[in-house]
Design a protein around this motif. Structure first.
Motif, mmCIF file in Angstrom:
data_model
loop_
_atom_site.group_PDB
_atom_site.id
_atom_site.type_symbol
_atom_site.label_atom_id
_atom_site.label_comp_id
_atom_site.label_asym_id
_atom_site.label_seq_id
_atom_site.Cartn_x
_atom_site.Cartn_y
_atom_site.Cartn_z
ATOM 1 N N VAL A 1 0.837 -1.199 0.000
ATOM 2 C CA VAL A 1 0.000 0.000 0.000
ATOM 3 C C VAL A 1 0.872 1.250 0.000
ATOM 4 O O VAL A 1 0.616 2.212 -0.734
ATOM 5 N N ARG A 2 1.928 1.240 0.813
ATOM 6 C CA ARG A 2 2.840 2.383 0.849
ATOM 7 C C ARG A 2 3.442 2.657 -0.522
ATOM 8 O O ARG A 2 3.525 3.814 -0.959
ATOM 9 N N ASP A 3 3.838 1.609 -1.226
ATOM 10 C CA ASP A 3 4.472 1.780 -2.529
ATOM 11 C C ASP A 3 3.479 2.282 -3.571
ATOM 12 O O ASP A 3 3.818 3.120 -4.412
ATOM 13 N N ARG A 4 2.227 1.772 -3.518
ATOM 14 C CA ARG A 4 1.225 2.247 -4.466
ATOM 15 C C ARG A 4 0.986 3.749 -4.298
ATOM 16 O O ARG A 4 0.872 4.496 -5.259
ATOM 17 N N LEU A 5 0.903 4.196 -3.054
ATOM 18 C CA LEU A 5 0.702 5.622 -2.787
ATOM 19 C C LEU A 5 1.923 6.432 -3.205
ATOM 20 O O LEU A 5 1.806 7.562 -3.695
ATOM 21 N N ALA A 6 3.113 5.871 -3.020
ATOM 22 C CA ALA A 6 4.347 6.576 -3.387
ATOM 23 C C ALA A 6 4.414 6.799 -4.893
ATOM 24 O O ALA A 6 4.814 7.879 -5.360
ATOM 25 N N TYR A 7 4.026 5.820 -5.665
ATOM 26 C CA TYR A 7 4.059 5.961 -7.123
ATOM 27 C C TYR A 7 3.065 7.033 -7.571
ATOM 28 O O TYR A 7 3.378 7.874 -8.427
ATOM 29 N N LEU A 8 1.852 6.992 -7.011
ATOM 30 C CA LEU A 8 0.845 8.001 -7.343
ATOM 31 C C LEU A 8 1.332 9.391 -6.947
ATOM 32 O O LEU A 8 1.188 10.357 -7.700
ATOM 33 N N ARG A 9 1.927 9.485 -5.783
ATOM 34 C CA ARG A 9 2.419 10.773 -5.282
ATOM 35 C C ARG A 9 3.492 11.340 -6.203
ATOM 36 O O ARG A 9 3.542 12.556 -6.453
ATOM 37 N N THR A 10 4.355 10.481 -6.718
ATOM 38 C CA THR A 10 5.425 10.930 -7.606
ATOM 39 C C THR A 10 4.862 11.513 -8.904
ATOM 40 O O THR A 10 5.296 12.575 -9.362
ATOM 41 N N LEU A 11 3.893 10.833 -9.504
ATOM 42 C CA LEU A 11 3.305 11.326 -10.758
ATOM 43 C C LEU A 11 2.567 12.641 -10.542
ATOM 44 O O LEU A 11 2.696 13.574 -11.342
ATOM 45 N N LEU A 12 1.818 12.740 -9.448
ATOM 46 C CA LEU A 12 1.090 13.979 -9.182
ATOM 47 C C LEU A 12 2.044 15.112 -8.804
ATOM 48 O O LEU A 12 1.764 16.281 -9.079
ATOM 49 N N GLU A 13 3.171 14.773 -8.191
ATOM 50 C CA GLU A 13 4.159 15.808 -7.861
ATOM 51 C C GLU A 13 4.762 16.393 -9.136
ATOM 52 O O GLU A 13 4.980 17.601 -9.238
#
Length: 519
Positions: free
Chosen positions: A258-270
């Motif tokens: 779950v942490r990694d899924r959120l991290a990937y999404l966060r990177t693209l939105l950043e």
């Protein structure tokens, strides 16, 4: 001096101030900051005129739209605390890419250790291993299949939507052939999309490996399948929070997943926020606390190393089937004595092994054999990829490698324009040269009596660091050998350690009690 040219990290940007009186038309923004998507200054300069024309038009439009309106009051200058917060946020954003790269690498390492079991399960054969290893390998396969199925399903729905219109998506009470939950409903928007425009823009700038880009694509598709595909400016923090709750509710997902899924999404939105495609990264503060204790990579003990090097590859000159050639002999030795990453070793070219001149402590000119670990242009005949900018490095070879005949081996290769290990072939999604060698090594080390699954090829890198510290090699020099970035601001000033210092350091490195048979 090149007007409008700025640099962040290794990438050049177009940077142009917006006049104070026009800032209300741009939501209060003080400047245009657009990535030129190049690390080469000359190439970046060629892209500036187009952005200049574009921003000229935007400023002219803003002037016309604000004509006749009273001039706005200028904003108060940022306080030192606000400037410090802005600087900290920027540093965190830059570190995010490295964080995700590390997560990808850790996942690769776990898959490498469990690959024989996963291969057996995929083929419907009875796997060999402990119950815990079989269960974990099965879980990894299930996670991959679920994410791939979700991405494929969303792609199908979107293709039907494009071809037949909104009616192609089923709704309650209607009798369509394709059914789709409310969560997966497509939402129209005029902006850009996470799985296409944002992903492609981010990848063009950051240049991840094919495997890395595919991982981000699958995560973007996973978000779409759960929350509905909408243009990125319509994604809200509530969407991200709901996405997080759905991930947590899935019993097949670990906290780390779950942490990694959120991290990937966060990177693209950043990235989208940095490019002003969206006003703010709505996922920036949505994170997953991890309380599960993962299994850390372990060093090889001296007994482990002696068992490996007493095995048939190093003691008897045997080579496994598969065409890996001399890579199976030299790669473990290079990893142990140089601390380099597996793919960095596997992709070495003959021209990357070369003598380099330096001045010693007695002011005399000397020469030392080095390996040059570097990336190459995308159109290079022998493309190399490295983890990040800090991974570019020129480091001297350990004397033991020269004693064992590594230079002789390289100089006798038939193709002096090719790779040091020509038997390695790029395979799979990631097109990595050493994936198959990593899988072979996981089986081979078990044959040599090393059963601990936390000890994999990457453990050579951990082992190097342990013995380097024991030898008294300074942290700054260790980082140069291993291609690590500095840990604080002070590390970003000054040049890399001199070759004189590097030669002395690597000469001091040793593994007490190690026995390597002569080739």
């Amino acid at each position: 001096m090149c007007t409008y040219l700025a640099k962040r990290g290794s990438t050049y940007y177009f940077r142009r101030a917006i006049p104070v009186e026009l800032r209300p038309a741009f939501g209060g923004r003080a400047e245009f900051m657009l990535s030129l998507r190049s690390k080469d200054r000359a190439e970046a300069k060629l892209r500036i005129p187009a952005h200049t024309v574009e921003t000229d038009k935007l400023l002219a439009d803003a002037t016309r739209s604000l004509a006749g309106k009273p001039a706005p009051k200028p904003k108060a200058p940022l306080s030192p605390a606000q400037m410090e917060r802005a600087r900290t946020r920027w540093e965190q954003e830059q570190e995010q890419a490295d964080h995700v790269a590390d997560e990808l690498f850790a996942t690769d390492m776990e898959a490498e250790a469990l690959s024989p079991i996963m291969d057996a399960l995929s083929a419907g054969k009875e796997p060999e291993g402990s119950l815990a290893d079989i269960a974990r390998a099965g879980r990894l396969l299930v996670e991959h299949e679920r994410e791939t199925a979700g991405a494929d399903r969303e792609a199908l729905l979107n293709s039907l939507h494009v071809r037949f219109g909104q009616n192609a998506r089923a709704s309650k009470g209607q009798n369509q052939a394709v059914e789709c939950s409310d969560d997966a409903k497509a939402i129209e928007g005029k902006g850009k999309y996470l799985d296409t425009d944002i992903l492609d823009g981010w990848a063009a700038e950051r240049k991840p490996s094919p495997r890395g880009k595919d991982a981000y694509w699958r995560d973007a598709k996973l978000f779409n399948s759960m929350m509905g595909r909408k243009s990125v400016e319509l994604i809200t923090k509530a969407d991200v929070m709901a996405y997080k709750r759905k991930l947590i509710a899935d019993p097949a997902r670990s906290q780390v997943n779950v942490r990694d899924r959120l991290a990937y999404l966060r990177t693209l939105l950043e990235w989208a926020a940095q490019e002003d495609i969206v006003p703010v990264n709505v996922a920036r503060d949505v994170k997953m606390a991890v309380t599960e204790r993962g299994e850390k990579r372990k060093d090889f003990s001296t007994d482990d190393l002696n068992a490996l090097f007493a095995g048939p590859v190093h003691a008897k000159g045997e080579r496994p089937k598969g065409g890996y050639g001399e890579a199976v002999y030299w790669m473990p030795l290079l990893a142990l004595f140089m601390g380099a990453r597996r793919e960095e070793i596997g992709q070495l070219r003959v021209q990357d092994v070369k003598p380099v001149a330096y001045i010693d402590d007695d002011d005399k000119r000397q020469e030392v054999w080095c390996i040059d670990i570097t990336d190459t242009p995308d159109d290079d005949a022998l493309p190399n990829q490295i983890k990040n900018e800090a991974s570019n490095r020129l480091v001297p070879l350990h004397p033991k490698l020269i004693e064992l005949g590594f230079i002789d081996y390289v100089q006798k290769l038939p193709d002096q324009t090719g790779r040091v290990f020509p038997g390695l072939k790029a395979v799979g999604i990631g097109k990595k040269l050493t994936d198959k060698v990593g899988q072979w090594f996981s089986r081979y080390k078990q044959d040599c009596g090393i059963e601990d699954r936390a000890k994999v090829f990457h453990s050579f890198r951990h082992t190097w660091k342990t013995h380097a510290v024991d030898a008294g090699i300074p942290e700054r020099v260790c980082r140069q050998f291993q291609g690590h970035e500095g840990k604080d601001a002070a590390d970003k000033y000054g040049a890399a350690p001199s070759m004189r210092v590097m030669v002395a350091a690597i000469a001091s490195y040793r593994v007490p009690g190690l026995v390597i048979p002569k080739p």
